[in-house]
Design a protein around this motif. Structure first.
Motif, PDB file in Angstrom:
ATOM      1  N   PRO A   1       0.832  -1.203   0.000  1.00 53.59           N
ATOM      2  CA  PRO A   1       0.000   0.000   0.000  1.00 53.59           C
ATOM      3  C   PRO A   1       0.867   1.253   0.000  1.00 53.59           C
ATOM      4  CG  PRO A   1      -0.447  -1.384   1.924  1.00 53.59           C
ATOM      5  CD  PRO A   1       0.681  -2.010   1.159  1.00 53.59           C
ATOM      6  N   SER A   2       0.449   2.226  -0.764  1.00 51.24           N
ATOM      7  CA  SER A   2       1.202   3.475  -0.807  1.00 51.24           C
ATOM      8  C   SER A   2       0.895   4.287   0.439  1.00 51.24           C
ATOM      9  CB  SER A   2       0.846   4.269  -2.070  1.00 51.24           C
ATOM     10  OG  SER A   2      -0.533   4.565  -2.064  1.00 51.24           O
ATOM     11  N   PRO A   3       1.922   4.912   0.995  1.00 56.75           N
ATOM     12  CA  PRO A   3       1.698   5.740   2.193  1.00 56.75           C
ATOM     13  C   PRO A   3       0.904   6.989   1.829  1.00 56.75           C
ATOM     14  CG  PRO A   3       3.988   5.890   1.474  1.00 56.75           C
ATOM     15  CD  PRO A   3       3.294   4.899   0.564  1.00 56.75           C
ATOM     16  N   ASN A   4      -0.026   7.317   2.669  1.00 52.81           N
ATOM     17  CA  ASN A   4      -0.863   8.511   2.417  1.00 52.81           C
ATOM     18  C   ASN A   4      -0.397   9.682   3.222  1.00 52.81           C
ATOM     19  OD1 ASN A   4      -2.377   7.202   0.555  1.00 52.81           O
ATOM     20  ND2 ASN A   4      -3.919   6.550   2.033  1.00 52.81           N
TER      21      ASN A   4
END
Length: 88
Positions: free
Chosen positions: A85-88
């Motif tokens: 998951p890409s960091p937000n």
């Protein structure tokens, strides 16, 4: 490395199966098993169609049934990495 079985409908349209394997040999064995199941289903229909040609519209229906029962579907094994998951 993980491997995913990718099915190519009519040899063209890729569909992810979600089937993951720990090594390439396991994936290739699953692909072979898949082809065997397609052949089994087609051969069952084919025997019935030969015995009941009018009901089956055989041999005209043979091409349709080859496609319907997956005989024109191929598969391949592709490397697979878990999505991070890409960091937000």
């Amino acid at each position: 490395m993980k491997w995913m079985l990718l099915v190519l409908i009519f040899g063209t349209f890729p569909v992810e199966t979600g089937l993951l394997f720990n090594d390439l040999d396991e994936c290739l064995n699953a692909e072979e098993e898949m082809r065997g199941e397609y052949a089994r289903a087609y051969n069952t229909w084919h025997r019935w169609a030969q015995a009941n040609p009018k009901e089956a519209a055989y041999p005209e229906s043979q091409k349709f049934q080859r496609q319907r029962l997956g005989m024109d579907t191929t598969a391949t094994c592709i490397p697979h990495a878990e999505r991070v998951p890409s960091p937000n």
